[in-house]
Design a protein around this motif. Sequence first.
Motif, PDB file in Angstrom:
ATOM      1  N   GLY A   1      -1.775   0.250  -3.786  1.00  0.00           N
ATOM      2  CA  GLY A   1      -0.795   0.677  -4.778  1.00  0.00           C
ATOM      3  C   GLY A   1      -1.385   0.716  -6.175  1.00  0.00           C
ATOM      4  O   GLY A   1      -2.460   0.157  -6.445  1.00  0.00           O
TER       5      GLY A   1
ATOM      6  N   GLN B   1       0.833  -1.195   0.000  1.00  0.00           N
ATOM      7  CA  GLN B   1       0.000   0.000   0.000  1.00  0.00           C
ATOM      8  C   GLN B   1       0.874   1.253   0.000  1.00  0.00           C
ATOM      9  O   GLN B   1       2.001   1.248   0.499  1.00  0.00           O
ATOM     10  CB  GLN B   1      -0.936   0.022   1.208  1.00  0.00           C
ATOM     11  N   VAL B   2       0.328   2.320  -0.548  1.00  0.00           N
ATOM     12  CA  VAL B   2       1.009   3.614  -0.567  1.00  0.00           C
ATOM     13  C   VAL B   2       0.532   4.415   0.642  1.00  0.00           C
ATOM     14  O   VAL B   2      -0.666   4.678   0.776  1.00  0.00           O
ATOM     15  CB  VAL B   2       0.727   4.376  -1.872  1.00  0.00           C
TER      16      VAL B   2
ATOM     17  N   THR C   1       5.843   3.524  -0.729  1.00  0.00           N
ATOM     18  CA  THR C   1       5.169   2.230  -0.807  1.00  0.00           C
ATOM     19  C   THR C   1       5.698   1.334   0.304  1.00  0.00           C
ATOM     20  O   THR C   1       6.907   1.123   0.421  1.00  0.00           O
ATOM     21  CB  THR C   1       5.401   1.569  -2.169  1.00  0.00           C
TER      22      THR C   1
ATOM     23  N   ASP D   1       8.626  -1.689   0.072  1.00  0.00           N
ATOM     24  CA  ASP D   1       9.478  -1.581  -1.123  1.00  0.00           C
ATOM     25  C   ASP D   1      10.842  -0.986  -0.812  1.00  0.00           C
ATOM     26  O   ASP D   1      11.610  -0.710  -1.744  1.00  0.00           O
ATOM     27  CB  ASP D   1       8.789  -0.723  -2.188  1.00  0.00           C
TER      28      ASP D   1
END
Length: 440
Positions: A234, A149-150, A174, A177
């Motif tokens: 995302g 998820q962002v 994110t 990441d």
Amino acid sequence: MDAEKNLRGWVGFLPLSIPFARANSRPPSSMASCAEPSAVGPEPVTLPPAGVPPLEDFEVLDGVEDAEGEEEEDEDLSELPPLEDVVRPPVEEAEQPGALAREFLAAVEPEPEPAPAPEEWLDILGNGLLRKKTLVPGPPGSSRPTKGQVVTVQLQTSLENGTRVQEEPELVFTLGDCDVIQALDLSVPLMDVGETAMVTADSKYCYGPQGRSPYIPPHAALCLEVILKTAVDGPDLEMLTGQERVALANRKRECGNAHYQRADFVLAANSYDLAIKAITSSTKVDMTFEEEEQLLQLKVKCLNNLAASQLKLDHYRAALRSCSLVLEHQPDNIKALFRKGKVLAQQGEYSEAIPILRAALKLEPSNKTIHAELSKLVKKHAAQRSTETALYRKMLGNPSRLPAKCPGKGAWSIPWKWLFGATAVALGGVALSVVIAARN
């Protein structure tokens, strides 16, 4: 006379009976306890002589006066509330059954430890180097973000002495990441949306031994005050436009560069992989030629940087594959040629590495780095060939010493090889002439 004797006996009885009555006088509430048998035994009671009326109990006399006073103070009870509304007086703990046993157990058994308060520090990794403390909990019903998820956070970074070194009103990344330092990537998943938390992190989870010039010194532990604002899913890579792909891949590449500068080559390689994935994933949106060229140039940069990270990690096969992918798109890419030659040299393939480095040097003759690497490889290759030659001679019985020439041979002596060759040529000429004559 009998009356006088009775009177004397009555007078003698009084000093004995009156003190006894006073000694045994008790309030009405303790009457039951006094009725219990005594360990010493009952005291003898002197009875009055016959014909003399017995004395009334002193307890009754005290109670008579109270009863008379109560009768004088009788009032109308018709206005009192009903019995069910009357609050019964609490029973004393000593009068409840088992009260003494409970008191004994309470004195013997240790008191249970109080439950930890919700504002206690949470040891995220169990080593005390990364801890989280909730300052303001999230609203009821709020959820926690998940990997991919962002998230958007408000961040304030301070040193251990309280000096504020960084402030980000809206930091977007994110989750999972490795776009940010590990302290954030590991603590934000444990927060609710809307929560404010304090995170203390060791330098290994922040900027490490390099620090971040000029504000964060090397080996600096940090205190992070984080407010988790939003968490959304995302983007779908297939639905991204060309410019959105370029922007996403550039962000991942910049994150990889930041990790590479901190000598965190594992995280750097991960970021470059994510950038390449964003570029090469399938798409359902049409792109222009210019956008495709931008993505191709960006892919080449990411592959080159990925090869550099893989070289630092001694992953030679992966680095060789990354360089080969670059050379498929750009055969004259100097960085890819240089790194491929270096990978082959690390694997001991000097005969293959030297031509590649020479090709790179031909493209850029003034590059001192390529000059130094090439000269080093030539020396290593020469040493390798001499070693192989010595090994072959040893395997063949060390024929390094040639046999001495025969002293009887003169300078005009013809070697037998030449003689044999001349004879063969002559015989061949004769045979050819016979065949020609037969055909004629």
